[in-house]
Design a protein around this motif. Structure first.
Motif, short mmCIF file in Angstrom:
data_model
loop_
_atom_site.label_atom_id
_atom_site.label_comp_id
_atom_site.label_asym_id
_atom_site.label_seq_id
_atom_site.Cartn_x
_atom_site.Cartn_y
_atom_site.Cartn_z
N UNK A 7 -15.53 4.85 19.82
CA UNK A 7 -15.79 3.89 20.88
C UNK A 7 -17.06 3.12 20.53
N UNK A 8 -16.95 1.80 20.43
CA UNK A 8 -18.13 1.00 20.08
C UNK A 8 -18.71 0.28 21.29
N UNK A 9 -18.03 0.34 22.42
CA UNK A 9 -18.46 -0.43 23.59
C UNK A 9 -19.04 0.52 24.64
N UNK A 10 -20.35 0.61 24.65
CA UNK A 10 -21.06 1.39 25.66
C UNK A 10 -22.51 0.93 25.64
N UNK A 11 -23.18 1.12 26.74
CA UNK A 11 -24.57 0.64 26.83
C UNK A 11 -25.51 1.55 26.05
N UNK A 12 -26.36 0.93 25.24
CA UNK A 12 -27.38 1.67 24.51
C UNK A 12 -28.56 0.74 24.25
N UNK A 13 -29.73 1.15 24.61
CA UNK A 13 -30.92 0.33 24.40
C UNK A 13 -31.68 0.78 23.16
N UNK A 14 -30.97 1.41 22.25
CA UNK A 14 -31.62 1.91 21.04
C UNK A 14 -32.23 0.75 20.26
N UNK A 15 -33.42 0.95 19.75
CA UNK A 15 -34.02 -0.03 18.87
C UNK A 15 -34.85 -1.09 19.55
N UNK A 16 -34.84 -1.14 20.90
CA UNK A 16 -35.68 -2.11 21.59
C UNK A 16 -35.43 -3.52 21.03
N UNK A 17 -34.22 -4.04 21.23
CA UNK A 17 -33.75 -5.25 20.57
C UNK A 17 -34.73 -6.41 20.69
N UNK A 18 -35.18 -6.68 21.91
CA UNK A 18 -35.98 -7.89 22.11
C UNK A 18 -37.31 -7.85 21.36
N UNK A 19 -37.99 -6.71 21.38
CA UNK A 19 -39.27 -6.61 20.69
C UNK A 19 -39.08 -6.56 19.17
N UNK A 20 -38.01 -5.91 18.75
CA UNK A 20 -37.69 -5.89 17.32
C UNK A 20 -37.41 -7.30 16.83
N UNK A 21 -36.66 -8.06 17.61
CA UNK A 21 -36.33 -9.44 17.26
C UNK A 21 -37.60 -10.27 17.11
N UNK A 22 -38.47 -10.21 18.07
CA UNK A 22 -39.68 -11.03 18.06
C UNK A 22 -40.64 -10.64 16.95
N UNK A 23 -40.66 -9.39 16.57
CA UNK A 23 -41.56 -8.95 15.50
C UNK A 23 -41.03 -9.35 14.13
N UNK A 24 -39.73 -9.61 14.02
CA UNK A 24 -39.14 -9.92 12.72
C UNK A 24 -39.02 -11.41 12.44
N UNK A 25 -38.92 -12.24 13.49
CA UNK A 25 -38.59 -13.64 13.30
C UNK A 25 -39.61 -14.56 13.95
N UNK A 26 -39.75 -15.76 13.38
CA UNK A 26 -40.53 -16.83 13.98
C UNK A 26 -39.62 -17.57 14.95
N UNK A 27 -39.84 -17.42 16.25
CA UNK A 27 -38.90 -17.92 17.25
C UNK A 27 -38.79 -19.44 17.22
N UNK A 28 -39.89 -20.14 17.00
CA UNK A 28 -39.83 -21.61 16.94
C UNK A 28 -38.97 -22.08 15.77
N UNK A 29 -39.08 -21.41 14.64
CA UNK A 29 -38.28 -21.81 13.48
C UNK A 29 -36.82 -21.40 13.65
N UNK A 30 -36.59 -20.28 14.32
CA UNK A 30 -35.21 -19.90 14.64
C UNK A 30 -34.58 -20.98 15.51
N UNK A 31 -35.31 -21.46 16.48
CA UNK A 31 -34.80 -22.51 17.37
C UNK A 31 -34.49 -23.79 16.60
N UNK A 32 -35.37 -24.19 15.70
CA UNK A 32 -35.12 -25.40 14.91
C UNK A 32 -33.89 -25.24 14.03
N UNK A 33 -33.72 -24.06 13.44
CA UNK A 33 -32.54 -23.81 12.61
C UNK A 33 -31.27 -23.80 13.46
#
Length: 367
Positions: A62-88
């Protein structure tokens, strides 16, 4: 399909705002919706085949279930430049590319055995029926390599290769083709950056035919030894392919140190293989090429440099491009932004060809 959900839930007020982006509320909503949705999809990477770690669908899981593993939003922001992601993000020419781009950025943020993102459409695709056919095309073994005969899936190619997934991605998913928009045609001149063992060169050669040519760049001897064997297995395609024993880079005649990692050989300061670089512009000029129709690059993180050495070729011939983005976090925005400055009146597309982190491709097509 994701865009359909986004539009349907546009007025759904309970989507949390994980990441604020005041410049564009529509982008903010779509990014946060993708993060929210990704919390409900969970994929496991498993060992498959000859000790190659791939994510192959298991329909018992089963791949469909809620899991907040990895703290997606903070992981995302620490890895990427959001302004440049938006431009791309703004560069892309269709909604599919925009949705999958954001989803893959989330997926790429997860290094371990867990994968996120909204990859369920690929996970449940009927295309996986063909994966078994690729496995069944194994006819023999040479050391750590398998001999594949793809004629059982109507592809007249034989080659040695270490695992089925690479060939499944090359020949079945066709990861260097974007739908009916960006592709190689009969008679094309192709620059194949990152030849490895010849799999992509053979794929392209089968498409361009006798009136075309494939210049395949590979500098690692262990890969070249198998590449030559694979050419001998395909005498009808052998003369279409010209192997170039150089790494592509921004300037020619630079000594680069390579670490031999087979399918992931890359430039490293402590690499034990010393090679001399060439730029695409110099190669085109030295060989007096009259056209270049298609450039593919999968060169383990050197794509940005190599594209800077191709500016004249890109401006003169306006080729289609298929460029790998998945070798670093910054490549996901630095490469699209560079090409958007170099290329005039082009369309940009994004696709992803793996349930894991790799095989993200930027496609570019002249209007």
């Amino acid at each position: 399909m994701i865009n359909y959900f986004v539009k349907k839930m546009k007025h759904y007020k309970n989507i949390p705002i994980f990441i604020k982006f005041k410049k564009d509320k529509d982008f903010e909503y779509r990014l946060n919706f993708m993060i929210f949705l990704s919390k409900f999809f969970n994929y496991k990477r498993t060992n498959h085949g000859d000790k190659i770690e791939e994510l192959i669908p298991s329909y018992l899981d089963n791949i469909i279930y809620y899991s907040d593993i990895g703290d997606i939003e903070n992981t995302f922001c620490s890895n990427f430049n959001l302004d440049k992601i938006y431009k791309s993000y703004q560069i892309f020419s269709d909604e599919y590319s925009k949705d999958l781009y954001l989803s893959q950025l989330i997926n790429y943020s997860f290094v371990g055995e867990n994968s996120k993102g909204t990859l369920f459409l690929l996970y449940y695709s009927h295309i996986w029926n063909q994966y078994k056919k690729v496995e069944n095309s194994i006819k023999d073994k040479l050391d750590n390599l398998f001999l594949f005969d793809l004629s059982n899936i109507n592809i007249p190619i034989k080659l040695y290769y270490p695992y089925p997934y690479g060939l499944f991605s090359d020949f079945i998913l066709e990861q260097y083709k974007y739908k009916n928009k960006v592709y190689v045609s009969e008679g094309d001149i192709v620059i194949d950056g990152g030849g490895y063992m010849g799999d992509t060169a053979l794929y392209f050669a089968n498409l361009v035919g006798k009136t075309g040519k494939v210049y395949s760049f590979e500098c690692v001897d262990s890969n070249l030894n198998i590449f030559y064997k694979n050419l001998d297995l395909n005498p009808n395609l052998k003369d279409i392919i010209s192997i170039q024993k150089y790494p592509l880079y921004d300037k020619s005649n630079q000594q680069l140190n390579f670490a031999d990692g087979a399918d992931a050989s890359r430039i490293m300061d402590n690499g034990n293989l010393k090679v001399i670089s060439i730029s695409i512009d110099d190669f085109v000029e030295n060989n007096k090429l009259q056209k270049v129709n298609f450039i593919k690059m999968d060169i383990e993180g050197a794509e940005l440099k190599a594209l800077k050495g191709a500016k004249n070729t890109l401006s003169r011939f306006r080729p289609n491009l298929a460029i790998s983005l998945y070798h670093s976090f910054s490549d996901y925005y630095e490469i699209p932004l560079l090409l958007s400055e170099i290329l005039y009146e082009y369309e940009f597309y994004f696709d992803h060809f793996k349930l894991g982190r790799g095989e993200s491709i930027l496609f570019c097509k002249a209007k």
